[in-house]
Design an enzyme around this catalytic site. Structure first.
Site, PDB file in Angstrom:
ATOM      1  N   ASP A 250       0.869  -1.139  -0.048  1.00 42.30           N
ATOM      2  CA  ASP A 250      -0.090  -0.134   0.034  1.00 42.30           C
ATOM      3  C   ASP A 250       0.896   1.196   0.038  1.00 42.30           C
ATOM      4  O   ASP A 250       2.045   1.309   0.364  1.00 42.30           O
ATOM      5  CB  ASP A 250      -1.095   0.052   1.162  1.00 42.30           C
ATOM      6  CG  ASP A 250      -0.283  -0.081   2.565  1.00 42.30           C
ATOM      7  OD1 ASP A 250       0.735  -0.647   2.724  1.00 42.30           O
ATOM      8  OD2 ASP A 250      -0.784   0.622   3.473  1.00 42.30           O
TER       9      ASP A 250
ATOM     10  N   GLU B 245       0.033  -1.338   5.707  1.00 41.01           N
ATOM     11  CA  GLU B 245       1.207  -1.192   6.481  1.00 41.01           C
ATOM     12  C   GLU B 245       0.938   0.371   6.626  1.00 41.01           C
ATOM     13  O   GLU B 245       1.361   0.649   7.992  1.00 41.01           O
ATOM     14  CB  GLU B 245       2.351  -1.541   5.884  1.00 41.01           C
ATOM     15  CG  GLU B 245       3.543  -1.394   6.573  1.00 41.01           C
ATOM     16  CD  GLU B 245       4.245   0.046   6.769  1.00 41.01           C
ATOM     17  OE1 GLU B 245       5.140   0.364   7.374  1.00 41.01           O
ATOM     18  OE2 GLU B 245       3.852   0.786   5.854  1.00 41.01           O
TER      19      GLU B 245
END
Length: 369
Positions: free
Chosen positions: A78, A139
């Site tokens: 991400d 994350e």
């Protein structure tokens, strides 16, 4: 040894595939295909269902052609906003965005370098032990992917996380633990113009608490911050309730607990002074870690860097990453720089020379581990 043109083209392609937290699937599918073509077995865990993403973490394994111990490489899928419609530009030895978005080198530089290194290992038939790859989701919004990782699927006891800014050669061997605080202050509503003395201002209580608090840089190992304050509806109402979010971090667990209790105590004392009530929730975000410079995992990176002609150096970090969680679960992990700079901003960039060196370093880690 690595194919620089191919590697840069891959990175340019990757950053143009949007992968905001909880919407990583399109990018994840591209990387899954790349790993499958290299001979990896792919498993996607159930983390996505638990955290609300459209995919889970990717766990991939490539069986070794030697008896070397298995090793793990990890990156996250991400990116932070604004990460839609990224237009990468190559300029003066760097890759940047067009200035309207982030670049996405955090962490797609790590992924591109890893994929290129793995292609090189296969093409050059380099001897290797079993290689595991973990690509996490979410994350950037709290390490939610790795918190829900299917750790029982892993064999490796050592992990190289490719997710640090700075010049290639930096080895993050120490990271802080973090406690998060959610505080609700309950006062008493009253008309601020007619009968303010009948009220208890939750804002005043919180302001008094914060004024007594040690914040920001506490010492070289410890920081603390009040990050979010919500509350109040009108200027003519004594505010009856506010919500506050805060954090404390430290490389030293005793200092972390001491700072956390200091912050809690300030709110409790202020509430008592003004006749208010306070509700405080404390949560451990992640624990600290420290890897000795003499450990094999550090020595391996240092030798890999020496082999490709760059200098390795160890450093501690003030931030948390998936590295913290790997260490919590008993997988010794270090975080390695990829040449990225200015993460989480529109000025983000990747130094091409460092980027290429990252792939070369990974190849040597695989050879030496």
């Amino acid at each position: 040894m690595v194919q620089e043109k191919r590697m840069i083209e891959s990175f340019m392609k990757y950053v143009q595939i949007a992968s905001p937290s909880k919407k990583e699937k399109e990018f994840a599918d591209v990387i899954k295909k790349e790993l499958e073509l290299l001979g990896f077995e792919i498993y996607v865990d159930q983390a996505g269902e638990k955290v609300g993403s459209n995919t889970g973490n990717i766990i991939a394994r490539w069986e070794g052609n030697s008896k070397k111990e298995p090793i793990l490489f990890s990156c996250h899928l991400d990116t932070v906003p604004p990460g839609e419609n990224i237009k990468p530009i190559r300029k003066e030895g760097k890759i940047i965005s067009n200035g309207n978005t982030i670049l996405g080198a955090d962490d797609k530089a790590g992924i591109a370098a890893l994929i290129e290194a793995l292609k090189t290992v296969k093409e050059k038939n380099i001897e290797h032990g079993t290689i595991e790859v973990v690509l996490t989701i979410c994350e950037e919004i709290g390490l939610f992917g790795i918190r829900n990782l299917a750790f029982d699927k892993l064999r490796s006891k050592k992990a190289y996380v490719l997710d640090s800014e700075g010049k290639t050669g930096k080895i993050v061997v120490q990271g802080p633990g973090e406690n998060d605080l959610e505080i609700k202050v309950f006062g008493k509503a009253a008309h601020a113009g007619i009968a303010p003395e009948q009220g208890i201002s939750a804002i005043q209580v919180a302001a008094h608490a914060i004024s007594k608090m040690n914040l920001l840089r506490i010492d070289e190992e410890t920081t603390a911050n009040i990050g979010i304050i919500h509350g109040g509806e009108a200027t003519n109402v004594v505010t009856p309730e506010i919500h506050i979010e805060a954090e404390a971090r430290s490389q030293d667990e005793k200092k972390l607990e001491r700072q956390t209790q200091h912050m809690i105590g300030c709110f409790e004392q202020a509430a008592q002074k003004f006749g208010a009530k306070v509700q405080i929730k404390k949560a451990r975000e992640y624990s600290s870690f420290q890897i000795g410079k003499e450990e094999k995992i550090v020595q391996t990176v240092q030798k890999a860097c020496e082999t490709i002609g760059i200098k390795a150096y160890t450093q501690r970090s003030g931030g948390g990453s998936d590295t913290n969680i790997f260490n919590e679960y008993g997988i010794q992990a270090v975080n390695l720089a990829t040449g990225e700079g200015n993460p989480h901003t529109k000025e983000e960039y990747i130094e091409i020379e460092d980027f290429i060196n990252t792939a070369k370093m990974i190849v040597e880690i695989i050879r030496l581990a």
